[in-house]
Design a protein around this motif. Sequence first.
Motif, PDB file in Angstrom:
ATOM      1  N   GLY A 200       0.845  -1.461  -0.123  1.00 32.10           N
ATOM      2  CA  GLY A 200      -0.003   0.217  -0.015  1.00 32.10           C
ATOM      3  C   GLY A 200       0.210   1.357  -0.092  1.00 32.10           C
ATOM      4  N   GLN A 201       2.120   1.297   0.078  1.00 30.71           N
ATOM      5  CA  GLN A 201       2.943   2.383   0.332  1.00 30.71           C
ATOM      6  C   GLN A 201       2.954   3.650   1.119  1.00 30.71           C
ATOM      7  OE1 GLN A 201       3.678   3.722  -4.468  1.00 30.71           O
ATOM      8  NE2 GLN A 201       4.866   1.652  -4.800  1.00 30.71           N
ATOM      9  N   LEU A 202       2.945   2.568   2.464  1.00 34.56           N
ATOM     10  CA  LEU A 202       2.084   4.039   3.654  1.00 34.56           C
ATOM     11  C   LEU A 202       3.207   3.568   4.867  1.00 34.56           C
ATOM     12  CD1 LEU A 202      -1.016   1.773   4.473  1.00 34.56           C
ATOM     13  CD2 LEU A 202      -1.177   3.400   3.142  1.00 34.56           C
ATOM     14  N   SER A 203       3.353   5.415   5.261  1.00 32.78           N
ATOM     15  CA  SER A 203       4.606   5.582   5.353  1.00 32.78           C
ATOM     16  C   SER A 203       4.115   4.822   7.342  1.00 32.78           C
ATOM     17  CB  SER A 203       4.694   7.208   5.597  1.00 32.78           C
ATOM     18  OG  SER A 203       3.197   7.287   6.353  1.00 32.78           O
ATOM     19  N   MET A 216      -5.522   8.247   6.410  1.00 29.48           N
ATOM     20  CA  MET A 216      -4.539   8.652   8.016  1.00 29.48           C
ATOM     21  C   MET A 216      -2.518   8.090   7.153  1.00 29.48           C
ATOM     22  SD  MET A 216      -6.479   7.037  10.523  1.00 29.48           S
ATOM     23  CE  MET A 216      -5.200   6.596  11.514  1.00 29.48           C
ATOM     24  N   GLY A 217      -2.949   7.296   6.098  1.00 29.95           N
ATOM     25  CA  GLY A 217      -1.401   6.780   5.934  1.00 29.95           C
ATOM     26  C   GLY A 217      -0.744   5.945   7.155  1.00 29.95           C
ATOM     27  N   GLY A 218      -2.016   5.192   7.006  1.00 32.51           N
ATOM     28  CA  GLY A 218      -1.760   4.017   7.699  1.00 32.51           C
ATOM     29  C   GLY A 218      -1.126   4.409   9.408  1.00 32.51           C
ATOM     30  N   LEU A 219      -1.294   3.646  10.181  1.00 35.85           N
ATOM     31  CA  LEU A 219      -1.023   4.407  12.001  1.00 35.85           C
ATOM     32  C   LEU A 219       0.349   4.554  12.145  1.00 35.85           C
ATOM     33  CD1 LEU A 219      -2.755   0.982  13.728  1.00 35.85           C
ATOM     34  CD2 LEU A 219      -3.597   2.902  12.751  1.00 35.85           C
ATOM     35  N   GLN A 220       0.407   6.333  12.410  1.00 30.72           N
ATOM     36  CA  GLN A 220       1.734   5.933  12.798  1.00 30.72           C
ATOM     37  C   GLN A 220       2.352   5.537  13.811  1.00 30.72           C
ATOM     38  OE1 GLN A 220       3.699   7.449   9.835  1.00 30.72           O
ATOM     39  NE2 GLN A 220       1.138   7.431   7.868  1.00 30.72           N
ATOM     40  N   SER A 221       4.585   5.421  13.862  1.00 34.55           N
ATOM     41  CA  SER A 221       4.949   5.259  14.889  1.00 34.55           C
ATOM     42  C   SER A 221       4.961   6.624  16.155  1.00 34.55           C
ATOM     43  CB  SER A 221       5.935   5.237  14.506  1.00 34.55           C
ATOM     44  OG  SER A 221       6.221   3.739  14.253  1.00 34.55           O
ATOM     45  N   SER A 222       4.299   6.154  17.304  1.00 34.82           N
ATOM     46  CA  SER A 222       4.314   7.265  18.294  1.00 34.82           C
ATOM     47  C   SER A 222       2.916   8.217  18.880  1.00 34.82           C
ATOM     48  CB  SER A 222       5.734   8.219  18.741  1.00 34.82           C
ATOM     49  OG  SER A 222       5.590   9.261  17.350  1.00 34.82           O
ATOM     50  N   GLU A 420      -8.756  15.016  24.553  1.00 36.56           N
ATOM     51  CA  GLU A 420      -8.560  15.841  23.004  1.00 36.56           C
ATOM     52  C   GLU A 420      -7.085  16.422  22.891  1.00 36.56           C
ATOM     53  OE1 GLU A 420     -10.323  19.748  20.711  1.00 36.56           O
ATOM     54  OE2 GLU A 420     -10.968  18.793  22.500  1.00 36.56           O
ATOM     55  N   GLN A 421      -6.588  16.805  24.155  1.00 36.02           N
ATOM     56  CA  GLN A 421      -4.971  17.340  23.793  1.00 36.02           C
ATOM     57  C   GLN A 421      -3.631  16.209  23.785  1.00 36.02           C
ATOM     58  OE1 GLN A 421      -4.326  20.005  27.244  1.00 36.02           O
ATOM     59  NE2 GLN A 421      -2.018  19.124  27.347  1.00 36.02           N
ATOM     60  N   ASP A 422      -4.188  15.253  24.658  1.00 36.29           N
ATOM     61  CA  ASP A 422      -3.041  14.445  23.863  1.00 36.29           C
ATOM     62  C   ASP A 422      -2.480  13.814  22.905  1.00 36.29           C
ATOM     63  OD1 ASP A 422      -2.014  15.141  26.280  1.00 36.29           O
ATOM     64  OD2 ASP A 422      -3.120  13.847  27.706  1.00 36.29           O
ATOM     65  N   ALA A 423      -3.886  13.413  22.083  1.00 35.17           N
ATOM     66  CA  ALA A 423      -4.458  12.820  21.110  1.00 35.17           C
ATOM     67  C   ALA A 423      -3.618  12.836  20.083  1.00 35.17           C
ATOM     68  CB  ALA A 423      -5.258  11.918  21.275  1.00 35.17           C
ATOM     69  N   ASP A 424      -3.382  12.583  19.319  1.00 32.22           N
ATOM     70  CA  ASP A 424      -2.369  12.384  17.628  1.00 32.22           C
ATOM     71  C   ASP A 424      -3.477  12.673  16.750  1.00 32.22           C
ATOM     72  OD1 ASP A 424       0.076  13.065  18.311  1.00 32.22           O
ATOM     73  OD2 ASP A 424       0.381  11.591  18.741  1.00 32.22           O
ATOM     74  N   VAL A 425      -4.115  11.492  17.217  1.00 32.38           N
ATOM     75  CA  VAL A 425      -5.426  11.321  15.918  1.00 32.38           C
ATOM     76  C   VAL A 425      -6.896  10.853  16.689  1.00 32.38           C
ATOM     77  CG1 VAL A 425      -6.117   9.764  14.161  1.00 32.38           C
ATOM     78  CG2 VAL A 425      -3.795  10.461  13.943  1.00 32.38           C
ATOM     79  N   VAL A 426      -7.932  11.225  17.072  1.00 38.05           N
ATOM     80  CA  VAL A 426      -8.750  11.169  17.174  1.00 38.05           C
ATOM     81  C   VAL A 426      -9.459  10.545  16.049  1.00 38.05           C
ATOM     82  CG1 VAL A 426     -10.918  12.029  18.556  1.00 38.05           C
ATOM     83  CG2 VAL A 426      -8.743  12.539  19.391  1.00 38.05           C
ATOM     84  N   HIS A 471      -1.200  15.140  11.994  1.00 37.58           N
ATOM     85  CA  HIS A 471      -0.612  15.088  10.123  1.00 37.58           C
ATOM     86  C   HIS A 471      -1.237  14.570   9.493  1.00 37.58           C
ATOM     87  CE1 HIS A 471       0.525  11.978  13.080  1.00 37.58           C
ATOM     88  NE2 HIS A 471      -0.194  11.404  11.933  1.00 37.58           N
ATOM     89  N   GLY A 472      -2.355  15.557   8.980  1.00 35.34           N
ATOM     90  CA  GLY A 472      -3.312  14.757   7.411  1.00 35.34           C
ATOM     91  C   GLY A 472      -4.610  15.583   8.207  1.00 35.34           C
ATOM     92  N   PRO A 473      -5.758  15.305   6.908  1.00 31.41           N
ATOM     93  CA  PRO A 473      -6.831  15.879   6.974  1.00 31.41           C
ATOM     94  C   PRO A 473      -7.728  14.770   7.373  1.00 31.41           C
ATOM     95  CG  PRO A 473      -6.657  14.442   4.883  1.00 31.41           C
ATOM     96  CD  PRO A 473      -4.668  14.375   5.910  1.00 31.41           C
ATOM     97  N   THR A 474      -8.895  15.785   8.381  1.00 26.62           N
ATOM     98  CA  THR A 474     -10.371  15.814   8.604  1.00 26.62           C
ATOM     99  C   THR A 474     -11.538  14.859   7.882  1.00 26.62           C
ATOM    100  OG1 THR A 474     -10.491  17.533   9.320  1.00 26.62           O
ATOM    101  CG2 THR A 474      -9.329  16.074  10.650  1.00 26.62           C
TER     102      THR A 474
END
Length: 502
Positions: A200-203, A216-222, A420-426, A471-474
């Motif tokens: 899938g050529q995802l990061s 999302m570009g896949g599930l991102q590390s960290s 909401e503050q700590d999450a990178d993705v919701v 790091h991406g669109p909603t």
Amino acid sequence: MTSIDQLADRQTPFRGPPAPERAFRLAPHNLEAEQALLGAILVNNDAFDRVSDFLKPEHFSEEAHRRIYDTASQLIRMGKIASPITLKTFLGEQELAGTPIAHYLVRLAAEATTVINAEDFGRTIHDLAVRRDLILIGEDIVNSAYDAPVGASPRDQIEEAERKLYSVAEQGRYEGGFQRFSDALATAVDMAARAFERDGQLSGIATGLVDLDRQMGGLQSSDLIIVAGRPGMGKTALATNIAFNVAKAYEFRARPDGAHETVNGGVVGFFSLEMSAEQLATRVIAEQSAVASYKIRRGDMTESEFHRIVDAARIMQQIPLYIDQTGGLSIAQLTARARRLKRQRGLDLLVVDYLQLLGGSKSRSDSRVQEVTEITTGLKALAKELNVPVMALSQLSRQVESRDDKRPQLSDLRESGSIEQDADVVMFVFREEYYLNNRQPREGTEEFLTWQTDMERVHGKAEVIIGKQRHGPTGTVELAFEAEMTRFGNLAREDALPERHL
């Protein structure tokens, strides 16, 4: 008849071999290194800048040296000069080894080494302080094991020891600081190269849900990924689907040191705080065999369905998916177990079902909001430390039910400030079919016909609403949902269907 006491009196008391005499041992320290560093700082305050980011007053073994270093650091940070003359004012008239403190400061400065050696001396002092901490932890482990109360669990003591050791390990790190932009650039290019090689050529790690991966570009590390929804929406089903897809796609290559490096998919750790491992396994079997879970529980199935279950179970036995079903875990216990899994088996994705069932530290007596803040902060720190995505499920408040449009929003998160503050993705899981099904009107009415049309429109569909993404669109991603198998899948899009011939 001889009593037990009489028998005991006749017994010769057992005496083990005499203990060998042990020389008295001092905790590791190096007074000369402490004196050399303090002298270098007093002669040239630039020496302080070489050690200030990792060396603290408590790392010195001698109390007077702690006071000297602490006072000097305060003066330097205020933009003042730290010298034997300026420090004398703040240290009083105490003596050190029979020498007045003022004379001791002058002697430190007179015997000082060059600033060049300051960092080496600082690292020596720091490392010896870490060794002293390890000795104290070892003594605590021994004493706790000897004096443990009847109800104490050895497992709790092990996890507490792991927590303390990790705390020492974190404090013992003095790498970091600024790095060249070119180094960060090389890391980014390496990540792009790995994405090019992946399916899938995802990061990030592919979830197996194509439209979600595209968004999302896949599930991102960290990353800390929050999956939220009201009961019945399918949060756990989505998490188990993703966990199974990731584990099933796992591929690795052996590094020169013998360790395994993940090439595709990943090793998954699943903390099931609500459901037992058996319930979770039944769900996954139902998803993968396309046999309804209620049939599996009742044993009400055909022979072909049973063979599908056996085939699915055979595949599942091979995948690296590890489940911890312990209820009532604290964030500290979860963190210790995740580190252990990473160390022993490897770890590429961690799932927590669900966040509100975790507890904070036992020593705190704060409100639930502060406790959840501690939990979300801990999960985000764990994601960064282990360099893996952490997917945590979360409940939503009931205010969703009072609105006409039941689609969740960020403000619907319980204790939303910290989550909401700590999450990178919701991500919110929403199924309109669930709400429509619960308000079916009487057959034969005009409302029933309208309801029937709406049901046909939403049947077998679910929405994953990405409410926040660093790091991406909603936006909203539509997925297929099979309620009987609690299975999410890719929704066939009109542009992806084969050409129709009339």
